[in-house]
Design a protein around this motif. Structure first.
Motif, PDB file in Angstrom:
ATOM      1  N   TRP A  10       0.853  -1.184   0.000  1.00  0.00           N
ATOM      2  CA  TRP A  10       0.000   0.000   0.000  1.00  0.00           C
ATOM      3  C   TRP A  10       0.885   1.228   0.000  1.00  0.00           C
ATOM      4  O   TRP A  10       1.761   1.386   0.840  1.00  0.00           O
ATOM      5  CB  TRP A  10      -0.913  -0.008   1.225  1.00  0.00           C
ATOM      6  CG  TRP A  10      -1.805  -1.203   1.218  1.00  0.00           C
ATOM      7  CD1 TRP A  10      -3.021  -1.325   0.600  1.00  0.00           C
ATOM      8  CD2 TRP A  10      -1.553  -2.460   1.834  1.00  0.00           C
ATOM      9  NE1 TRP A  10      -3.528  -2.584   0.800  1.00  0.00           N
ATOM     10  CE2 TRP A  10      -2.638  -3.299   1.555  1.00  0.00           C
ATOM     11  CE3 TRP A  10      -0.490  -2.974   2.602  1.00  0.00           C
ATOM     12  CZ2 TRP A  10      -2.714  -4.609   2.004  1.00  0.00           C
ATOM     13  CZ3 TRP A  10      -0.564  -4.283   3.037  1.00  0.00           C
ATOM     14  CH2 TRP A  10      -1.674  -5.077   2.740  1.00  0.00           C
ATOM     15  N   GLN A  11       0.628   2.089  -0.950  1.00  0.00           N
ATOM     16  CA  GLN A  11       1.366   3.337  -1.083  1.00  0.00           C
ATOM     17  C   GLN A  11       0.916   4.311  -0.003  1.00  0.00           C
ATOM     18  O   GLN A  11      -0.245   4.326   0.381  1.00  0.00           O
ATOM     19  CB  GLN A  11       1.075   3.931  -2.471  1.00  0.00           C
ATOM     20  CG  GLN A  11       1.994   5.006  -2.897  1.00  0.00           C
ATOM     21  CD  GLN A  11       3.363   4.489  -3.288  1.00  0.00           C
ATOM     22  OE1 GLN A  11       3.494   3.525  -4.017  1.00  0.00           O
ATOM     23  NE2 GLN A  11       4.382   5.131  -2.801  1.00  0.00           N
ATOM     24  N   GLN A  14      -2.234   7.130  -0.211  1.00  0.00           N
ATOM     25  CA  GLN A  14      -2.911   6.292  -1.198  1.00  0.00           C
ATOM     26  C   GLN A  14      -3.063   7.065  -2.506  1.00  0.00           C
ATOM     27  O   GLN A  14      -3.590   8.174  -2.520  1.00  0.00           O
ATOM     28  CB  GLN A  14      -4.283   5.883  -0.658  1.00  0.00           C
ATOM     29  CG  GLN A  14      -4.995   4.865  -1.500  1.00  0.00           C
ATOM     30  CD  GLN A  14      -4.286   3.519  -1.506  1.00  0.00           C
ATOM     31  OE1 GLN A  14      -3.631   3.145  -0.568  1.00  0.00           O
ATOM     32  NE2 GLN A  14      -4.419   2.809  -2.603  1.00  0.00           N
ATOM     33  N   PRO A  15      -2.604   6.505  -3.632  1.00  0.00           N
ATOM     34  CA  PRO A  15      -2.702   7.214  -4.921  1.00  0.00           C
ATOM     35  C   PRO A  15      -4.147   7.337  -5.401  1.00  0.00           C
ATOM     36  O   PRO A  15      -4.993   6.525  -5.071  1.00  0.00           O
ATOM     37  CB  PRO A  15      -1.911   6.331  -5.881  1.00  0.00           C
ATOM     38  CG  PRO A  15      -1.227   5.322  -5.059  1.00  0.00           C
ATOM     39  CD  PRO A  15      -1.883   5.262  -3.737  1.00  0.00           C
ATOM     40  N   ASN A  27       5.141  -6.256  -8.543  1.00  0.00           N
ATOM     41  CA  ASN A  27       5.214  -6.668  -7.139  1.00  0.00           C
ATOM     42  C   ASN A  27       5.800  -8.064  -6.990  1.00  0.00           C
ATOM     43  O   ASN A  27       5.427  -8.812  -6.086  1.00  0.00           O
ATOM     44  CB  ASN A  27       3.845  -6.590  -6.459  1.00  0.00           C
ATOM     45  CG  ASN A  27       3.368  -5.166  -6.350  1.00  0.00           C
ATOM     46  OD1 ASN A  27       4.156  -4.249  -6.178  1.00  0.00           O
ATOM     47  ND2 ASN A  27       2.078  -4.974  -6.475  1.00  0.00           N
ATOM     48  N   TYR A  51       5.678   2.653  -7.914  1.00  0.00           N
ATOM     49  CA  TYR A  51       5.785   3.643  -6.840  1.00  0.00           C
ATOM     50  C   TYR A  51       5.104   4.934  -7.297  1.00  0.00           C
ATOM     51  O   TYR A  51       5.409   5.457  -8.366  1.00  0.00           O
ATOM     52  CB  TYR A  51       7.245   3.937  -6.486  1.00  0.00           C
ATOM     53  CG  TYR A  51       7.855   2.889  -5.609  1.00  0.00           C
ATOM     54  CD1 TYR A  51       7.800   2.998  -4.228  1.00  0.00           C
ATOM     55  CD2 TYR A  51       8.475   1.768  -6.152  1.00  0.00           C
ATOM     56  CE1 TYR A  51       8.341   2.038  -3.417  1.00  0.00           C
ATOM     57  CE2 TYR A  51       9.027   0.796  -5.342  1.00  0.00           C
ATOM     58  CZ  TYR A  51       8.956   0.939  -3.969  1.00  0.00           C
ATOM     59  OH  TYR A  51       9.489  -0.021  -3.165  1.00  0.00           O
ATOM     60  N   PHE A  52       4.192   5.430  -6.478  1.00  0.00           N
ATOM     61  CA  PHE A  52       3.470   6.664  -6.769  1.00  0.00           C
ATOM     62  C   PHE A  52       4.409   7.853  -6.573  1.00  0.00           C
ATOM     63  O   PHE A  52       5.091   7.956  -5.557  1.00  0.00           O
ATOM     64  CB  PHE A  52       2.273   6.792  -5.830  1.00  0.00           C
ATOM     65  CG  PHE A  52       1.453   8.030  -6.047  1.00  0.00           C
ATOM     66  CD1 PHE A  52       0.712   8.183  -7.199  1.00  0.00           C
ATOM     67  CD2 PHE A  52       1.426   9.020  -5.090  1.00  0.00           C
ATOM     68  CE1 PHE A  52      -0.055   9.319  -7.402  1.00  0.00           C
ATOM     69  CE2 PHE A  52       0.668  10.164  -5.282  1.00  0.00           C
ATOM     70  CZ  PHE A  52      -0.076  10.313  -6.441  1.00  0.00           C
ATOM     71  N   GLN A  53       4.442   8.742  -7.558  1.00  0.00           N
ATOM     72  CA  GLN A  53       5.303   9.919  -7.502  1.00  0.00           C
ATOM     73  C   GLN A  53       4.474  11.168  -7.758  1.00  0.00           C
ATOM     74  O   GLN A  53       3.669  11.206  -8.687  1.00  0.00           O
ATOM     75  CB  GLN A  53       6.410   9.819  -8.555  1.00  0.00           C
ATOM     76  CG  GLN A  53       7.306   8.633  -8.355  1.00  0.00           C
ATOM     77  CD  GLN A  53       8.246   8.437  -9.527  1.00  0.00           C
ATOM     78  OE1 GLN A  53       7.942   8.757 -10.669  1.00  0.00           O
ATOM     79  NE2 GLN A  53       9.421   7.894  -9.245  1.00  0.00           N
ATOM     80  N   TYR A  69       2.483   7.193 -11.618  1.00  0.00           N
ATOM     81  CA  TYR A  69       2.528   5.961 -10.835  1.00  0.00           C
ATOM     82  C   TYR A  69       3.167   4.883 -11.704  1.00  0.00           C
ATOM     83  O   TYR A  69       2.535   3.906 -12.077  1.00  0.00           O
ATOM     84  CB  TYR A  69       1.102   5.593 -10.433  1.00  0.00           C
ATOM     85  CG  TYR A  69       0.942   4.645  -9.273  1.00  0.00           C
ATOM     86  CD1 TYR A  69       2.013   4.092  -8.599  1.00  0.00           C
ATOM     87  CD2 TYR A  69      -0.323   4.276  -8.865  1.00  0.00           C
ATOM     88  CE1 TYR A  69       1.833   3.222  -7.544  1.00  0.00           C
ATOM     89  CE2 TYR A  69      -0.521   3.408  -7.812  1.00  0.00           C
ATOM     90  CZ  TYR A  69       0.561   2.879  -7.151  1.00  0.00           C
ATOM     91  OH  TYR A  69       0.365   2.008  -6.116  1.00  0.00           O
ATOM     92  N   ALA A 142       8.856   8.256  -1.905  1.00  0.00           N
ATOM     93  CA  ALA A 142       7.617   7.518  -2.185  1.00  0.00           C
ATOM     94  C   ALA A 142       7.608   6.278  -1.289  1.00  0.00           C
ATOM     95  O   ALA A 142       8.156   5.239  -1.653  1.00  0.00           O
ATOM     96  CB  ALA A 142       7.549   7.127  -3.656  1.00  0.00           C
ATOM     97  N   LYS A 144       6.094   2.974   0.965  1.00  0.00           N
ATOM     98  CA  LYS A 144       5.087   1.921   0.887  1.00  0.00           C
ATOM     99  C   LYS A 144       5.237   0.992   2.093  1.00  0.00           C
ATOM    100  O   LYS A 144       6.333   0.850   2.624  1.00  0.00           O
ATOM    101  CB  LYS A 144       5.279   1.063  -0.373  1.00  0.00           C
ATOM    102  CG  LYS A 144       4.976   1.761  -1.661  1.00  0.00           C
ATOM    103  CD  LYS A 144       5.384   0.939  -2.839  1.00  0.00           C
ATOM    104  CE  LYS A 144       4.338  -0.051  -3.216  1.00  0.00           C
ATOM    105  NZ  LYS A 144       4.608  -0.706  -4.514  1.00  0.00           N
TER     106      LYS A 144
END
Length: 155
Positions: A10-11, A14-15, A27, A51-53, A69, A142, A144
């Motif tokens: 989980w980022q 959350q994106p 993953n 990875y959300f950026q 993302y 970022a 997680k």
């Protein structure tokens, strides 16, 4: 020891968008470890993860927020400590430092291994990882958190 690892992560935060490139390998990672002693092992890992950026981009004195993302390849060096290596169930802790397509990656894991015989080992644990990347000289993070699971064989 050759292993295959999966992760449900989980980022943070959350994106609001879906990851790009939903590969079957997202993953997932493969690892190759060498035992220095019954407790200590070192190895290499490589995998793919999103990875959300979100960062600020300045062009001609106008500021734009960039949100992406990306699913990216990564590789790193890993150290693992097995607390009770001669037991069927044993707690472990590990750390990985590596490179990803968009920056540097750090990962920590802790949990339990299950070794039903001298060859097969299963691992279940919690992990925290962070991608460190930069844009226009500014460093961004970022983070997680997740659950990791591994199946490995020793030869």
């Amino acid at each position: 020891r050759l292993g295959v690892r999966g992760c449900t992560a989980w980022q943070i935060p959350q994106p609001t968008i879906e990851p790009s490139g939903t590969s079957l390998l997202n993953n997932a990672a493969v690892s190759l470890h060498y035992a220095l002693s019954p407790n200590h092992s070192v190895g290499k890992e490589a995998g793919q993860e999103a990875y959300f950026q979100q960062y600020q981009n300045v062009i001609n004195q106008d500021t734009y927020t960039v949100t992406q993302y990306p699913t990216q390849w990564w590789a790193g060096l890993n150290y693992r400590y097995n607390f009770m290596p001669n037991e069927v169930f044993s707690p472990f802790a590990s750390a990985t430092l590596g490179l990803a397509e968009y920056g540097f990656l750090g990962r920590t894991q802790f949990g339990y291994t299950y070794s039903p015989d001298g060859v097969t080992q299963f691992l279940l644990g919690a992990e925290a990882s962070m991608l460190l990347y930069s844009n226009q000289g500014i460093i961004y993070f970022a983070p997680k958190i997740g659950v990791t699971y591994v199946a490995s064989l020793r030869w």
